[in-house]
Write a protein that holds these residues in place. Sequence first.
Motif, mmCIF file in Angstrom:
data_model
loop_
_atom_site.group_PDB
_atom_site.id
_atom_site.type_symbol
_atom_site.label_atom_id
_atom_site.label_comp_id
_atom_site.label_asym_id
_atom_site.label_seq_id
_atom_site.Cartn_x
_atom_site.Cartn_y
_atom_site.Cartn_z
ATOM 1 N N TRP A 1 36.932 49.383 46.269
ATOM 2 C CA TRP A 1 37.644 50.109 47.328
ATOM 3 C C TRP A 1 37.595 49.324 48.646
ATOM 4 O O TRP A 1 38.603 49.193 49.345
ATOM 5 C CB TRP A 1 37.026 51.496 47.493
ATOM 6 C CG TRP A 1 37.490 52.293 48.671
ATOM 7 C CD1 TRP A 1 36.701 52.928 49.568
ATOM 8 C CD2 TRP A 1 38.844 52.546 49.085
ATOM 9 N NE1 TRP A 1 37.462 53.553 50.524
ATOM 10 C CE2 TRP A 1 38.780 53.341 50.249
ATOM 11 C CE3 TRP A 1 40.083 52.170 48.600
ATOM 12 C CZ2 TRP A 1 39.922 53.773 50.934
ATOM 13 C CZ3 TRP A 1 41.234 52.607 49.273
ATOM 14 C CH2 TRP A 1 41.139 53.400 50.417
ATOM 15 N N ARG B 1 48.768 53.016 50.614
ATOM 16 C CA ARG B 1 48.757 53.163 49.159
ATOM 17 C C ARG B 1 49.621 54.342 48.711
ATOM 18 O O ARG B 1 50.236 54.297 47.642
ATOM 19 C CB ARG B 1 47.324 53.345 48.666
ATOM 20 C CG ARG B 1 47.176 53.329 47.158
ATOM 21 C CD ARG B 1 45.726 53.460 46.740
ATOM 22 N NE ARG B 1 45.146 54.728 47.172
ATOM 23 C CZ ARG B 1 43.859 55.039 47.047
ATOM 24 N NH1 ARG B 1 43.012 54.151 46.556
ATOM 25 N NH2 ARG B 1 43.413 56.206 47.438
ATOM 26 N N ARG C 1 44.729 45.258 52.016
ATOM 27 C CA ARG C 1 45.873 45.983 52.590
ATOM 28 C C ARG C 1 45.969 45.826 54.106
ATOM 29 O O ARG C 1 47.065 45.794 54.661
ATOM 30 C CB ARG C 1 45.779 47.469 52.241
ATOM 31 C CG ARG C 1 46.028 47.780 50.776
ATOM 32 C CD ARG C 1 46.028 49.291 50.543
ATOM 33 N NE ARG C 1 46.237 49.622 49.136
ATOM 34 C CZ ARG C 1 47.424 49.711 48.550
ATOM 35 N NH1 ARG C 1 48.521 49.496 49.259
ATOM 36 N NH2 ARG C 1 47.521 50.016 47.270
ATOM 37 N N LEU C 2 44.812 45.743 54.786
ATOM 38 C CA LEU C 2 44.830 45.811 56.249
ATOM 39 C C LEU C 2 44.674 44.468 56.954
ATOM 40 O O LEU C 2 45.274 44.263 58.016
ATOM 41 C CB LEU C 2 43.733 46.757 56.743
ATOM 42 C CG LEU C 2 43.826 48.220 56.308
ATOM 43 C CD1 LEU C 2 42.706 49.022 56.967
ATOM 44 C CD2 LEU C 2 45.184 48.827 56.645
ATOM 45 N N PHE D 1 33.839 45.678 58.110
ATOM 46 C CA PHE D 1 34.114 45.897 56.690
ATOM 47 C C PHE D 1 33.442 44.818 55.836
ATOM 48 O O PHE D 1 32.991 45.101 54.716
ATOM 49 C CB PHE D 1 35.612 45.950 56.432
ATOM 50 C CG PHE D 1 36.173 47.335 56.565
ATOM 51 C CD1 PHE D 1 36.023 48.253 55.534
ATOM 52 C CD2 PHE D 1 36.829 47.732 57.711
ATOM 53 C CE1 PHE D 1 36.512 49.542 55.647
ATOM 54 C CE2 PHE D 1 37.323 49.019 57.836
ATOM 55 C CZ PHE D 1 37.166 49.932 56.808
ATOM 56 N N GLU E 1 40.028 46.509 48.416
ATOM 57 C CA GLU E 1 41.412 46.981 48.573
ATOM 58 C C GLU E 1 41.761 47.201 50.039
ATOM 59 O O GLU E 1 42.863 46.851 50.488
ATOM 60 C CB GLU E 1 41.611 48.279 47.795
ATOM 61 C CG GLU E 1 43.035 48.829 47.899
ATOM 62 C CD GLU E 1 43.222 50.148 47.171
ATOM 63 O OE1 GLU E 1 44.199 50.854 47.484
ATOM 64 O OE2 GLU E 1 42.397 50.469 46.284
ATOM 65 N N ILE E 2 40.837 47.745 50.790
ATOM 66 C CA ILE E 2 41.078 47.962 52.225
ATOM 67 C C ILE E 2 41.306 46.635 52.932
ATOM 68 O O ILE E 2 42.252 46.488 53.717
ATOM 69 C CB ILE E 2 39.885 48.705 52.863
ATOM 70 C CG1 ILE E 2 39.779 50.115 52.294
ATOM 71 C CG2 ILE E 2 40.030 48.756 54.385
ATOM 72 C CD1 ILE E 2 38.484 50.797 52.626
ATOM 73 N N ARG E 3 40.420 45.677 52.673
ATOM 74 C CA ARG E 3 40.574 44.372 53.326
ATOM 75 C C ARG E 3 41.902 43.726 52.944
ATOM 76 O O ARG E 3 42.562 43.108 53.782
ATOM 77 C CB ARG E 3 39.391 43.462 52.956
ATOM 78 C CG ARG E 3 38.061 43.914 53.539
ATOM 79 C CD ARG E 3 37.020 42.801 53.490
ATOM 80 N NE ARG E 3 36.702 42.458 52.123
ATOM 81 C CZ ARG E 3 35.726 43.025 51.420
ATOM 82 N NH1 ARG E 3 35.003 43.985 51.953
ATOM 83 N NH2 ARG E 3 35.478 42.638 50.179
ATOM 84 N N GLU F 1 40.210 53.615 59.562
ATOM 85 C CA GLU F 1 40.780 52.426 58.927
ATOM 86 C C GLU F 1 41.017 52.669 57.433
ATOM 87 O O GLU F 1 42.051 52.286 56.885
ATOM 88 C CB GLU F 1 39.840 51.228 59.117
ATOM 89 C CG GLU F 1 39.657 50.780 60.550
ATOM 90 C CD GLU F 1 40.908 50.093 61.101
ATOM 91 O OE1 GLU F 1 41.234 48.982 60.658
ATOM 92 O OE2 GLU F 1 41.553 50.693 61.988
ATOM 93 N N MET F 2 40.060 53.305 56.793
ATOM 94 C CA MET F 2 40.218 53.615 55.377
ATOM 95 C C MET F 2 41.399 54.552 55.144
ATOM 96 O O MET F 2 42.142 54.409 54.169
ATOM 97 C CB MET F 2 38.926 54.243 54.835
ATOM 98 C CG MET F 2 37.754 53.283 54.777
ATOM 99 S SD MET F 2 36.270 54.075 54.107
ATOM 100 C CE MET F 2 35.130 52.686 54.093
ATOM 101 N N ALA G 1 44.563 52.679 55.088
ATOM 102 C CA ALA G 1 44.771 52.027 53.793
ATOM 103 C C ALA G 1 45.277 53.027 52.753
ATOM 104 O O ALA G 1 46.146 52.696 51.930
ATOM 105 C CB ALA G 1 43.483 51.369 53.322
#
Length: 386
Positions: A260, A343, A267-268, A244, A263-265, A335-336, A339
């Motif tokens: 985006w 959300r 959240r995860l 990522f 945000e993934i990084r 993975e996305m 996330a």
Amino acid sequence: MLYVLPDYYPEFHCRAGACEDTCCAGWQIVIEEQSLKRYKAYRGPFRRRLFLSVRWKKGSFRQDKEKRCAFLNDKNLCDMYVELGPDSLCRTCRLYPRHIEEYENVREVSLSVSCPEAARLLLTRQEAVSFRRFYREKEESYEEFDELLYSVLTDCRTGMLEILQKRSLSLKLRCVLVAGLANDVQKRFDQGKLFSCRSLLERLCGAVRTSSGEEIDSHPWLFAAENRMADRKRENFQWIRQMFAFLSELEVLKEDWPLWLEEIRERLYRSGQAAYERTEREFLSWLEKDGRDWTIPFEQLLVYFFFVYFCGAVYDGEILASAQLGIVHVWLIREMLMAVWLRNGKTLCIEDLTELVCRYSRELEHSDINQKRMEKKMSRCRLPWL
């Protein structure tokens, strides 16, 4: 000339202005030389609009500040199409979302999942994808085309698709087996031993055909693959987090893409490996308990990426990188989706995945720069469980 296309191909119909998105915004639309010549020669009443809407030196259509094509009207319809008819469109606009991979005497046609309707067709079908073949009277020859390598690659891809569609095995195990096969074929190619690949393929596919999820311990290859996958599980977190980070270095086609990824990084991965593994377990448990079998759309994506890109290794010999790329694309999408699940308050619907796949495909598949950098990355980095 042999043409190969997925069995759902005839079901596709463009939704035009009814589509929730548009294929005429967000990226440069390249005009091939033949269409440019036609546009220059046009002398009708639409000439001024046509002349001002083309970037003649760059060979593309102009865009407004929102990166919408100069011909795209407020109803998301093409003014050129309306005024001049379908024959006026350039090759890119005529073909999209059809994607063609070219080999000597072979054309493989697919539907790009950057199109919402094409993605929906693929991700909502329950049946395993099969492929139709037909011939037209035409022959061609490519200089220095490696027919032996191409033959081995097509045989391997057929076996890989069979493995990926073996639903009695876990999807993770299917991915491990396919990556392991590509790794072994790469070694044989590097050693000049391509002829031994077919016996390798026959042994592995034979083991897969006669196995079920409960019987893998009776097949040494399958048992060893599953054990290796379990042993290297803890390395997955660092590996995918680094992927990522790599995505954030690529060319950006839509302005909201970097936000985006961030945000993934957040959240995860920001809370560390233990928190990530708890979230992943809960997410996978939710997928299993949901009424939909979520392994099927992921299987369809794997089949899509392997069909479109694997045999391209005939041009550069990067067999393992091509296989890894197909797996990594789907891993990143999963993975996305995790996330998105967070959300959404830990719930999902198939429309969430469809939207995500379109978004991902537009950034990764429609940039030559991003495709080449991803391929180069896969040639240097091995999957953690190989």
